[in-house]
Write an enzyme that holds these catalytic residues in place. Sequence first.
Site, PDB file in Angstrom:
ATOM      1  N   SER A 181      -2.197 -28.114  32.377  1.00  0.00           N
ATOM      2  CA  SER A 181      -1.383 -28.738  33.419  1.00  0.00           C
ATOM      3  C   SER A 181      -0.030 -28.025  33.495  1.00  0.00           C
ATOM      4  O   SER A 181       0.183 -26.987  32.856  1.00  0.00           O
ATOM      5  CB  SER A 181      -1.200 -30.236  33.132  1.00  0.00           C
ATOM      6  OG  SER A 181      -0.502 -30.859  34.199  1.00  0.00           O
ATOM      7  N   ASN A 182       0.880 -28.572  34.270  1.00  0.00           N
ATOM      8  CA  ASN A 182       2.228 -28.014  34.379  1.00  0.00           C
ATOM      9  C   ASN A 182       3.214 -29.159  34.543  1.00  0.00           C
ATOM     10  O   ASN A 182       2.831 -30.316  34.719  1.00  0.00           O
ATOM     11  CB  ASN A 182       2.326 -27.033  35.556  1.00  0.00           C
ATOM     12  CG  ASN A 182       1.987 -27.694  36.873  1.00  0.00           C
ATOM     13  OD1 ASN A 182       2.754 -28.487  37.403  1.00  0.00           O
ATOM     14  ND2 ASN A 182       0.808 -27.356  37.415  1.00  0.00           N
ATOM     15  N   HIS A 183       4.502 -28.844  34.474  1.00  0.00           N
ATOM     16  CA  HIS A 183       5.542 -29.861  34.470  1.00  0.00           C
ATOM     17  C   HIS A 183       6.177 -30.078  35.848  1.00  0.00           C
ATOM     18  O   HIS A 183       7.218 -30.716  35.933  1.00  0.00           O
ATOM     19  CB  HIS A 183       6.646 -29.478  33.480  1.00  0.00           C
ATOM     20  CG  HIS A 183       6.182 -29.428  32.056  1.00  0.00           C
ATOM     21  ND1 HIS A 183       5.830 -30.552  31.353  1.00  0.00           N
ATOM     22  CD2 HIS A 183       5.987 -28.375  31.213  1.00  0.00           C
ATOM     23  CE1 HIS A 183       5.450 -30.214  30.130  1.00  0.00           C
ATOM     24  NE2 HIS A 183       5.526 -28.899  30.025  1.00  0.00           N
TER      25      HIS A 183
END
Length: 225
Positions: A181-183
Amino acid sequence: VVMTQGAQAFITPLTFQALSGNPVHTELLDPEAEAGMGHIELARWADLILVAPASCDSIAKFANGLADDLLSTLYLATKAPVWVAPAMNQQMWAAKATQRNLQTLIEDGVHVIMPDAGEQACGDVGLGRMPEPEDLARQVAAYFHKAQRAIAEKFVLLAGKRFTITAGPTREAIDPLRYISNHRPGKICFPLTAACYAPGAKVNLVSWAGSLDASNCFPRCHDSS
């Protein structure tokens, strides 16, 4: 407000601070500015830089790329439009060097507000008086009104168009338990969706369950997917 040493010889920074309700900047290397790079922050902050009055010295610095004070450094560091309102003795205005420098600024995309003619502080009569501040304020306001109209006209073209906008982090499964995932918070996507929706575009906004509540950002768009 940014004041040069010459400006401070005529009026104090405290006066401009009281009139504007904002801090007045005078030093290129300000130890109180964040990371000592306050001039870069100012250059990024401005939507337009108006130099009024623009002295012969400041115009020469701009035209020749000098950066030995805060104002001339801002000129080189900003991406914002720069306007200059020259004010000087009529003979200095007519000098070939001044006219060459002004032509260089015009070629570089600087907007030059022509001076008025009349009696000058030195007793001479001729071109070189800065236009009245109220007139400068009207010209700046008209510039932004025109820019807003141009943006509005572009948005009209969105009516009836269809958009799908994804907001926030994405997930790509590695296996049934793990994912990549990413932020990204997705905040920028919500006003973007609102900007497309307002002129009549049909928008599908896709955001994962942990993202922001779109209805809080633009209530009129709460019916988007």
